[in-house]
Design a protein around this motif. Structure first.
Motif, PDB file in Angstrom:
ATOM      1  N   LEU A 117       0.825  -1.210   0.000  1.00 14.12           N
ATOM      2  CA  LEU A 117       0.000   0.000   0.000  1.00 14.12           C
ATOM      3  C   LEU A 117       0.861   1.263   0.000  1.00 14.12           C
ATOM      4  O   LEU A 117       0.583   2.215  -0.726  1.00 14.12           O
ATOM      5  N   VAL A 118       1.913   1.254   0.812  1.00 13.12           N
ATOM      6  CA  VAL A 118       2.822   2.409   0.846  1.00 13.12           C
ATOM      7  C   VAL A 118       3.514   2.566  -0.500  1.00 13.12           C
ATOM      8  O   VAL A 118       3.670   3.688  -1.009  1.00 13.12           O
ATOM      9  N   ALA A 119       3.918   1.450  -1.105  1.00 12.76           N
ATOM     10  CA  ALA A 119       4.587   1.510  -2.406  1.00 12.76           C
ATOM     11  C   ALA A 119       3.670   2.093  -3.475  1.00 12.76           C
ATOM     12  O   ALA A 119       4.094   2.912  -4.299  1.00 12.76           O
ATOM     13  N   ILE A 120       2.404   1.676  -3.472  1.00 15.13           N
ATOM     14  CA  ILE A 120       1.445   2.212  -4.443  1.00 15.13           C
ATOM     15  C   ILE A 120       1.208   3.694  -4.180  1.00 15.13           C
ATOM     16  O   ILE A 120       1.140   4.508  -5.111  1.00 15.13           O
ATOM     17  N   GLU A 121       1.105   4.048  -2.903  1.00 14.55           N
ATOM     18  CA  GLU A 121       0.893   5.455  -2.550  1.00 14.55           C
ATOM     19  C   GLU A 121       2.069   6.325  -2.988  1.00 14.55           C
ATOM     20  O   GLU A 121       1.896   7.478  -3.383  1.00 14.55           O
ATOM     21  N   GLU A 122       3.278   5.753  -2.926  1.00 13.45           N
ATOM     22  CA  GLU A 122       4.476   6.492  -3.334  1.00 13.45           C
ATOM     23  C   GLU A 122       4.770   6.347  -4.827  1.00 13.45           C
ATOM     24  O   GLU A 122       5.832   6.728  -5.298  1.00 13.45           O
ATOM     25  N   ASP A 123       3.835   5.753  -5.563  1.00 13.55           N
ATOM     26  CA  ASP A 123       3.927   5.628  -7.021  1.00 13.55           C
ATOM     27  C   ASP A 123       5.081   4.736  -7.464  1.00 13.55           C
ATOM     28  O   ASP A 123       5.754   5.007  -8.463  1.00 13.55           O
ATOM     29  N   PHE A 124       5.333   3.633  -6.740  1.00  8.69           N
ATOM     30  CA  PHE A 124       6.322   2.650  -7.158  1.00  8.69           C
ATOM     31  C   PHE A 124       5.759   1.842  -8.327  1.00  8.69           C
ATOM     32  O   PHE A 124       4.544   1.712  -8.493  1.00  8.69           O
ATOM     33  N   ASP A 125       6.665   1.254  -9.132  1.00  8.82           N
ATOM     34  CA  ASP A 125       6.207   0.344 -10.174  1.00  8.82           C
ATOM     35  C   ASP A 125       5.923  -1.029  -9.558  1.00  8.82           C
ATOM     36  O   ASP A 125       6.059  -1.227  -8.346  1.00  8.82           O
ATOM     37  N   VAL A 126       5.536  -1.985 -10.413  1.00  9.15           N
ATOM     38  CA  VAL A 126       5.126  -3.298  -9.912  1.00  9.15           C
ATOM     39  C   VAL A 126       6.262  -3.988  -9.160  1.00  9.15           C
ATOM     40  O   VAL A 126       6.049  -4.581  -8.093  1.00  9.15           O
ATOM     41  N   LEU A 127       7.482  -3.905  -9.700  1.00  5.63           N
ATOM     42  CA  LEU A 127       8.622  -4.511  -9.020  1.00  5.63           C
ATOM     43  C   LEU A 127       8.845  -3.846  -7.665  1.00  5.63           C
ATOM     44  O   LEU A 127       9.131  -4.521  -6.663  1.00  5.63           O
ATOM     45  N   GLY A 128       8.710  -2.542  -7.615  1.00  4.52           N
ATOM     46  CA  GLY A 128       8.864  -1.827  -6.359  1.00  4.52           C
ATOM     47  C   GLY A 128       7.803  -2.207  -5.339  1.00  4.52           C
ATOM     48  O   GLY A 128       8.088  -2.292  -4.138  1.00  4.52           O
ATOM     49  N   ILE A 129       6.596  -2.454  -5.814  1.00  4.90           N
ATOM     50  CA  ILE A 129       5.507  -2.866  -4.915  1.00  4.90           C
ATOM     51  C   ILE A 129       5.828  -4.215  -4.284  1.00  4.90           C
ATOM     52  O   ILE A 129       5.691  -4.401  -3.071  1.00  4.90           O
ATOM     53  N   PHE A 130       6.260  -5.176  -5.109  1.00  6.61           N
ATOM     54  CA  PHE A 130       6.623  -6.492  -4.578  1.00  6.61           C
ATOM     55  C   PHE A 130       7.817  -6.386  -3.631  1.00  6.61           C
ATOM     56  O   PHE A 130       7.827  -7.005  -2.557  1.00  6.61           O
ATOM     57  N   THR A 131       8.808  -5.602  -4.014  1.00 10.65           N
ATOM     58  CA  THR A 131      10.007  -5.474  -3.184  1.00 10.65           C
ATOM     59  C   THR A 131       9.672  -4.894  -1.819  1.00 10.65           C
ATOM     60  O   THR A 131      10.074  -5.441  -0.783  1.00 10.65           O
ATOM     61  N   LEU A 132       8.937  -3.793  -1.802  1.00 15.56           N
ATOM     62  CA  LEU A 132       8.608  -3.162  -0.524  1.00 15.56           C
ATOM     63  C   LEU A 132       7.675  -4.039   0.298  1.00 15.56           C
ATOM     64  O   LEU A 132       7.790  -4.107   1.523  1.00 15.56           O
ATOM     65  N   GLY A 133       6.754  -4.737  -0.367  1.00 15.50           N
ATOM     66  CA  GLY A 133       5.860  -5.637   0.350  1.00 15.50           C
ATOM     67  C   GLY A 133       6.606  -6.761   1.039  1.00 15.50           C
ATOM     68  O   GLY A 133       6.382  -7.043   2.231  1.00 15.50           O
ATOM     69  N   PHE A 134       7.543  -7.391   0.316  1.00 19.24           N
ATOM     70  CA  PHE A 134       8.301  -8.497   0.894  1.00 19.24           C
ATOM     71  C   PHE A 134       9.268  -8.022   1.983  1.00 19.24           C
ATOM     72  O   PHE A 134       9.415  -8.675   3.015  1.00 19.24           O
ATOM     73  N   LEU A 135       9.918  -6.895   1.756  1.00 19.70           N
ATOM     74  CA  LEU A 135      10.846  -6.394   2.761  1.00 19.70           C
ATOM     75  C   LEU A 135      10.117  -5.991   4.041  1.00 19.70           C
ATOM     76  O   LEU A 135      10.652  -6.164   5.147  1.00 19.70           O
TER      77      LEU A 135
END
Length: 209
Positions: free
Chosen positions: A23-41
């Motif tokens: 959710l934070v990654a989407i809010e910060e306008d990350f791409d799909v890879l960034g969303i997965f990365t931040l979610g897993f971390l």
């Protein structure tokens, strides 16, 4: 039975923090890879920090296959169906963070207690496991870590550690009740704007005698 509680708390915390990070990654306008990365971390950051602190090998992380797949599914569902939380974006972010904090704090405290660690270690394990993933999430998203500025964030992890260390909460039902209680307290503290005391600088003007 303790292993079952451990696994359930792990799954609850993993899903909650995976969604929180996504959710934070989407809010910060990350791409799909960034969303997965931040979610897993976010999902695995706290446990990894705890394991390194108490001397568990990194291979302990790779053995969490069930948690990995549950995090993967949770993030995928959020990416495919963002409308599930679109209308309540901020609330979803807060609730998932609160739930992850509660579940992982209890898990960390239980882990340290099972290793017969002293109170100080139980508290550190609870705080790092409960808040570590959130710290990783906030730092990578370019935010000030919520543990350092918001409400009594780490205080709820410390409360979990005390209740478990002094055997006030001991049963399976009690652990699940504590997850609910800590989640609600975290949210209530947010709504009521509870904060620990802060130190502010007061500038004094020198006056000539």
């Amino acid at each position: 039975m303790e292993s079952t509680i451990w696994e359930i708390l792990s799954i609850i915390g993993t899903i909650a923090f995976a969604v929180s990070g996504a959710l934070v990654a989407i809010e910060e306008d990350f791409d799909v890879l960034g969303i997965f990365t931040l979610g897993f971390l976010t999902a695995f950051g706290g446990g990894t920090i705890r394991n390194l602190l108490i001397g568990l090998p990194m291979t302990a992380l790779w053995s969490q296959q069930l948690e990995f797949y549950t995090a993967l599914v949770a993030i995928l569902l959020l990416i495919i169906f963002p409308q599930l939380v679109f209308r309540h974006w901020k609330k979803a972010e807060l609730w998932t963070d609160a739930l992850g904090l509660a579940a992982f704090s209890i898990q960390g405290a239980l882990h340290a207690q099972n290793l017969h660690q002293p109170l100080s270690a139980v508290i550190v394990a609870a705080v790092l496991t409960g808040a570590g993933g959130g710290v990783v999430r906030d730092v990578l998203a370019g935010r000030k870590p919520i543990i350092l500025r918001s409400e009594i964030y780490a205080g709820w992890a410390i409360l979990a550690a005390l209740l478990i260390y002094f055997h006030i909460v001991t049963s399976d039902l009690g652990y699940f009740g504590l997850v609910i209680a800590l989640t609600v307290l975290r949210m209530y503290g947010y709504w009521k704007n509870w904060h620990l005391p802060k130190v502010t600088w007061v500038e004094r003007e020198d006056k000539d005698d």
